[in-house]
Design a protein around this motif. Structure first.
Motif, PDB file in Angstrom:
ATOM      1  N   LEU A   1       0.820  -1.214   0.000  1.00  0.00           N
ATOM      2  CA  LEU A   1       0.000   0.000   0.000  1.00  0.00           C
ATOM      3  C   LEU A   1       0.854   1.263   0.000  1.00  0.00           C
ATOM      4  O   LEU A   1       0.456   2.288  -0.555  1.00  0.00           O
ATOM      5  CB  LEU A   1      -0.944  -0.002   1.212  1.00  0.00           C
ATOM      6  CG  LEU A   1      -2.089   1.005   1.170  1.00  0.00           C
ATOM      7  CD1 LEU A   1      -2.966   0.785  -0.061  1.00  0.00           C
ATOM      8  CD2 LEU A   1      -2.947   0.905   2.433  1.00  0.00           C
ATOM      9  N   CYS A   2       2.029   1.187   0.622  1.00  0.00           N
ATOM     10  CA  CYS A   2       2.910   2.362   0.657  1.00  0.00           C
ATOM     11  C   CYS A   2       3.359   2.765  -0.749  1.00  0.00           C
ATOM     12  O   CYS A   2       3.653   3.945  -0.997  1.00  0.00           O
ATOM     13  CB  CYS A   2       4.120   2.093   1.546  1.00  0.00           C
ATOM     14  SG  CYS A   2       5.075   0.632   1.055  1.00  0.00           S
ATOM     15  N   ASP A   3       3.423   1.801  -1.681  1.00  0.00           N
ATOM     16  CA  ASP A   3       3.765   2.124  -3.070  1.00  0.00           C
ATOM     17  C   ASP A   3       2.568   2.722  -3.805  1.00  0.00           C
ATOM     18  O   ASP A   3       2.721   3.590  -4.663  1.00  0.00           O
ATOM     19  CB  ASP A   3       4.226   0.856  -3.809  1.00  0.00           C
ATOM     20  CG  ASP A   3       5.509   0.283  -3.243  1.00  0.00           C
ATOM     21  OD1 ASP A   3       6.304   1.052  -2.664  1.00  0.00           O
ATOM     22  OD2 ASP A   3       5.708  -0.942  -3.367  1.00  0.00           O
ATOM     23  N   ILE A   4       1.377   2.244  -3.465  1.00  0.00           N
ATOM     24  CA  ILE A   4       0.153   2.719  -4.116  1.00  0.00           C
ATOM     25  C   ILE A   4      -0.230   4.103  -3.618  1.00  0.00           C
ATOM     26  O   ILE A   4      -0.671   4.961  -4.390  1.00  0.00           O
ATOM     27  CB  ILE A   4      -0.992   1.719  -3.858  1.00  0.00           C
ATOM     28  CG1 ILE A   4      -0.656   0.366  -4.488  1.00  0.00           C
ATOM     29  CG2 ILE A   4      -2.327   2.249  -4.386  1.00  0.00           C
ATOM     30  CD1 ILE A   4      -1.581  -0.754  -4.073  1.00  0.00           C
ATOM     31  N   CYS A   5      -0.051   4.342  -2.306  1.00  0.00           N
ATOM     32  CA  CYS A   5      -0.407   5.637  -1.689  1.00  0.00           C
ATOM     33  C   CYS A   5       0.737   6.081  -0.792  1.00  0.00           C
ATOM     34  O   CYS A   5       0.709   5.881   0.428  1.00  0.00           O
ATOM     35  CB  CYS A   5      -1.702   5.492  -0.901  1.00  0.00           C
ATOM     36  SG  CYS A   5      -2.322   7.044  -0.212  1.00  0.00           S
ATOM     37  N   PRO A   6       1.779   6.666  -1.360  1.00  0.00           N
ATOM     38  CA  PRO A   6       2.991   7.020  -0.587  1.00  0.00           C
ATOM     39  C   PRO A   6       2.812   8.113   0.455  1.00  0.00           C
ATOM     40  O   PRO A   6       3.711   8.330   1.272  1.00  0.00           O
ATOM     41  CB  PRO A   6       3.983   7.449  -1.673  1.00  0.00           C
ATOM     42  CG  PRO A   6       3.154   7.812  -2.861  1.00  0.00           C
ATOM     43  CD  PRO A   6       1.932   6.953  -2.799  1.00  0.00           C
ATOM     44  N   THR A   7       1.654   8.800   0.460  1.00  0.00           N
ATOM     45  CA  THR A   7       1.432   9.874   1.443  1.00  0.00           C
ATOM     46  C   THR A   7       1.009   9.334   2.813  1.00  0.00           C
ATOM     47  O   THR A   7       0.977  10.082   3.790  1.00  0.00           O
ATOM     48  CB  THR A   7       0.348  10.845   0.940  1.00  0.00           C
ATOM     49  OG1 THR A   7      -0.824  10.092   0.600  1.00  0.00           O
ATOM     50  CG2 THR A   7       0.843  11.606  -0.283  1.00  0.00           C
ATOM     51  N   LEU A   8       0.654   8.038   2.902  1.00  0.00           N
ATOM     52  CA  LEU A   8       0.184   7.465   4.167  1.00  0.00           C
ATOM     53  C   LEU A   8       1.268   7.517   5.237  1.00  0.00           C
ATOM     54  O   LEU A   8       2.422   7.156   4.989  1.00  0.00           O
ATOM     55  CB  LEU A   8      -0.255   6.014   3.959  1.00  0.00           C
ATOM     56  CG  LEU A   8      -1.619   5.775   3.305  1.00  0.00           C
ATOM     57  CD1 LEU A   8      -1.806   4.305   2.998  1.00  0.00           C
ATOM     58  CD2 LEU A   8      -2.742   6.274   4.222  1.00  0.00           C
ATOM     59  N   LYS A   9       0.860   7.929   6.460  1.00  0.00           N
ATOM     60  CA  LYS A   9       1.793   8.041   7.584  1.00  0.00           C
ATOM     61  C   LYS A   9       1.576   6.965   8.643  1.00  0.00           C
ATOM     62  O   LYS A   9       2.522   6.511   9.278  1.00  0.00           O
ATOM     63  CB  LYS A   9       1.647   9.414   8.262  1.00  0.00           C
ATOM     64  CG  LYS A   9       1.926  10.623   7.397  1.00  0.00           C
ATOM     65  CD  LYS A   9       1.825  11.890   8.249  1.00  0.00           C
ATOM     66  CE  LYS A   9       2.046  13.142   7.404  1.00  0.00           C
ATOM     67  NZ  LYS A   9       0.870  13.437   6.560  1.00  0.00           N
ATOM     68  N   VAL A  10       0.310   6.580   8.865  1.00  0.00           N
ATOM     69  CA  VAL A  10       0.009   5.700   9.988  1.00  0.00           C
ATOM     70  C   VAL A  10      -1.346   5.021   9.772  1.00  0.00           C
ATOM     71  O   VAL A  10      -2.201   5.549   9.053  1.00  0.00           O
ATOM     72  CB  VAL A  10       0.006   6.503  11.317  1.00  0.00           C
ATOM     73  CG1 VAL A  10      -1.127   7.523  11.341  1.00  0.00           C
ATOM     74  CG2 VAL A  10      -0.063   5.593  12.538  1.00  0.00           C
TER      75      VAL A  10
END
Length: 436
Positions: free
Chosen positions: A215-224
């Motif tokens: 998911l971090c590759d799909i939505c790199p803005t996620l923090k937590v």
């Protein structure tokens, strides 16, 4: 910058500025000052409801109250009356915040909070979420909670979500097509954090695992990612960490109260001592020392509209031995008080322990996506499961043998493969229930 979330609370009559001032005072207390504050607030809220809430007064009856521990424990069954009969003097449906519990404990009820109490709760939630760089006025939330399917109620909630800077996913559909749409939304939206029901978020992680995606590759803005409402098992947390590659934070809360505990950045499950007082009681309502397991009982220190005094949440847990009144720590949350399997021998097995064993067995092959267990008779358990392939006789035999070792021999297990697991109206998944 424009603070839409703050403004929406203020415009709805929740005095957020006043609440933030009160909260700032509480968190700055020295330990002696905090202890004096807690004693004062406990006495104040108890006496207020004794003097201003006829229904609460009737629950006390003629009981003599000489110390805090003499106050009777309130249970959900006590709230199975119309809300109007339970409100304190000076409060009505027109000047309070009203909501209802999901009913996952078996006794749903409507509750109320006075507007200052509700504002203080939000001020404290905002303070705790800020530990992770989350600002409710600007941080966009990917929300995995239930939603009403009725058109008007759904659109009203969507508007509320917009004002609260969040997008709500449909957690009633976890087909591959639906989860593909979820990932497309993540890809096209700059979400800052995820918040919602544990099992729903775990299903998303399992889909990512199946597709070998992160998911971090799909939505790199996620923090937590902050999970709540349902148990977070260690294996599921590892899966979420692997597939999301962001901190996975455990929240424990109750709609009728507040956030009860939230993991801090060091992994310490900090109990909310700002607006609540949390106790652990044994089966005779006696207070247990730190480190011992018992029923979680909570007092809302500020809710004057509706009594929540020594209220049994319905969960079993342990406060850490290092806890103090000012800094209580939740060491362990072990399940719900009504999730007990009573076996033919008379042995009692916590439902979540039973569920954990089965979950581990299912996770070994990765075939089963999700499941629920229902005890239909003292010796009979039905296991509904969703899977890629039906369990074969060898797999079922192995599961039965392991369960017999942990529980007792002679039990009957019925396995039912389903296309989907039905959730309650709230969207929560009740993983174990006993009909006995």
């Amino acid at each position: 910058m424009f603070k839409l979330f703050n403004l929406s609370l203020q415009l709805n009559g929740f005095p957020l500025r006043k609440a933030k001032t009160e909260l700032a005072k509480i968190v700055k207390f020295s330990e002696p000052d905090y202890n004096a504050f807690l004693d004062s607030k406990k006495k104040e809220i108890f006496e207020f409801h004794c003097n201003n809430n006829p229904y609460y007064k009737s629950l006390l009856g003629d009981k003599t109250i000489e110390k805090w521990e003499d106050i009777p424990v309130m249970r959900k069954i006590h709230f199975q009356k119309p809300l109007e009969q339970r409100l304190s003097k000076g409060y009505s449906k027109k000047n309070v915040y009203i909501n209802k519990t999901s009913g996952s404990s078996g006794d749903p009820f409507v509750f109320a909070k006075d507007k200052f109490c509700h504002a203080l709760i939000w001020a404290n939630i905002m303070r705790r979420f800020h530990w992770y760089g989350i600002d409710f006025n600007h941080s966009l939330q990917a929300r995995f909670y239930g939603m009403p399917l009725d058109f008007i109620a759904n659109k009203t909630l969507r508007l509320k979500d917009f004002l609260s800077h969040r997008y709500r996913f449909n957690i009633f559909d976890f087909s591959d097509a639906a989860m593909g749409r979820m990932l497309a939304k993540f890809q096209n939206t700059k979400f800052d954090y995820i918040n919602g029901y544990t099992n729903s978020i775990v299903l998303l992680a399992k889909f990512l695992q199946k597709k070998q995606l992160f998911l971090c590759d799909i939505c790199p803005t996620l923090k937590v990612c902050i999970v709540t409402s349902e148990m977070l098992f260690d294996d599921d947390k590892k899966l979420l960490q692997e597939r999301f590659n962001i901190p996975i934070i455990n929240e424990y809360g109750s709609a009728e109260l507040d956030i009860i505990a939230l993991e801090d950045p060091k992994g310490i499950w900090k109990v909310n001592s700002e607006t609540l007082f949390v106790e652990i009681l044994d089966e005779n309502d006696k207070v247990l020392p730190y480190g011992q397991e018992g029923r979680i009982v909570v007092t809302s220190l500020y809710n004057k509209a509706h009594p929540m005094i020594r209220y049994e949440v319905g969960d079993i847990g342990v406060l850490d031995e290092k806890s103090t009144l000012q800094y209580p720590i939740l060491k362990k949350l072990t399940g719900r008080t009504n999730d007990i399997a009573i076996l033919p021998s008379g042995k009692k097995s916590p439902g979540m322990t039973f569920y954990s064993i089965t979950k581990k067995l299912f996770d070994d092959d990765g075939n089963v996506k999700e499941f629920v267990i229902t005890q239909t008779k003292t010796d009979t358990f039905e296991i509904d499961y969703v899977s890629e392939n039906e369990l074969n006789e060898s797999e079922i035999s192995h599961i039965k043998n392991v369960l017999d070792q942990f529980l007792e021999s002679g039990l009957v297990y019925k396995f039912n493969r389903k296309d989907r697991i039905e959730r309650g109206k709230s969207g929560k998944l009740k993983q174990f229930k006993s009909l006995v």
